[in-house]
Design a protein around this motif. Sequence first.
Motif, PDB file in Angstrom:
ATOM      1  N   TYR A 121       0.864  -1.187   0.000  1.00  0.00           N
ATOM      2  CA  TYR A 121       0.000   0.000   0.000  1.00  0.00           C
ATOM      3  C   TYR A 121       0.903   1.239   0.000  1.00  0.00           C
ATOM      4  O   TYR A 121       1.286   1.750   1.058  1.00  0.00           O
ATOM      5  N   HIS A 123       1.209   4.449   0.187  1.00  0.00           N
ATOM      6  CA  HIS A 123       0.599   5.730   0.544  1.00  0.00           C
ATOM      7  C   HIS A 123       1.001   6.123   1.965  1.00  0.00           C
ATOM      8  O   HIS A 123       1.383   5.275   2.774  1.00  0.00           O
ATOM      9  N   ILE A 153       4.264   1.301   2.514  1.00  0.00           N
ATOM     10  CA  ILE A 153       3.491   2.232   3.335  1.00  0.00           C
ATOM     11  C   ILE A 153       4.398   3.248   4.015  1.00  0.00           C
ATOM     12  O   ILE A 153       5.547   2.951   4.367  1.00  0.00           O
ATOM     13  N   ILE A 228      -6.582  -2.148   3.496  1.00  0.00           N
ATOM     14  CA  ILE A 228      -5.147  -1.942   3.333  1.00  0.00           C
ATOM     15  C   ILE A 228      -4.421  -3.279   3.361  1.00  0.00           C
ATOM     16  O   ILE A 228      -3.551  -3.550   2.525  1.00  0.00           O
ATOM     17  N   SER A 231      -4.764  -5.258   0.158  1.00  0.00           N
ATOM     18  CA  SER A 231      -4.173  -4.660  -1.037  1.00  0.00           C
ATOM     19  C   SER A 231      -2.808  -5.279  -1.363  1.00  0.00           C
ATOM     20  O   SER A 231      -1.969  -5.466  -0.491  1.00  0.00           O
ATOM     21  N   PRO A 236      -4.382  -3.840  -6.187  1.00  0.00           N
ATOM     22  CA  PRO A 236      -4.338  -2.705  -5.266  1.00  0.00           C
ATOM     23  C   PRO A 236      -5.726  -2.208  -4.879  1.00  0.00           C
ATOM     24  O   PRO A 236      -6.670  -2.324  -5.637  1.00  0.00           O
ATOM     25  N   SER A 237      -5.822  -1.651  -3.676  1.00  0.00           N
ATOM     26  CA  SER A 237      -7.086  -1.056  -3.215  1.00  0.00           C
ATOM     27  C   SER A 237      -7.202   0.363  -3.742  1.00  0.00           C
ATOM     28  O   SER A 237      -6.203   1.043  -3.911  1.00  0.00           O
TER      29      SER A 237
END
Length: 237
Positions: A121, A123, A153, A228, A231, A236-237
Amino acid sequence: MRVALFLTCVNDTMYPETGKAMVRLLRRLGHDVEFPAGQTCCGQMHLNTGYRRQARHLVKGFAETFGPYDAVVTPSASCAAMIRDWHPRLAPRTAGIASRVHELSEFLVDVLGVTDVGAYYPHRVTYHPTCHSLRMLRVGDRPLRLLREVRGIDLAELPDAAECCGFGGTFALKNSEVSAAMCADKVTAVRSTGAETLCAADNSCLMHIGGALSRTRSGVRTVHLAEILASTEEDPS
């Protein structure tokens, strides 16, 4: 192990993608999960508003529906706390099934013994520990241990994370001004992290905070922990 998914009312009605994410995640880990069609509400809303008799009826129905399973996993710390704490008080014979109910992070860390679930993830994320997860279930750092293992992440610490967001179910309706003020403080804390995503173990709290984040045009989206963790680079989410 025979595992059942208890999706809960809020997720079934408003956030079905969270339940789908849980199924994808558990299947990826080599476990299957069943969705008993007879499931309804855990009774928390009824109990909190004084409808004890109606809540007891739902408690007995829950035990009948989930009794055959070795474990019950739910994407709601709030509902898990209701079941484990209140179901045995309302109907003592349900204590056995109540003890087999787990919030997602508890199930992954304590029952399956995993923290790295193969998630990706990329982000900046900040995590809000909801009141029921923090104070009733005492999940501690289990969600954060899972998030720290997610590849890509950027995990940002949330200031005053333990402070309530102000939702509290009917509290937000009965004490709307106080609730809004508490939510405003939480939004300020979230925005200070520079996060793109706010994560939590309860969509009810994310709904409350997310509404304020949207109204203030913060650009921060809310995503349940399950989504999350489900993913991957391929999906991917």
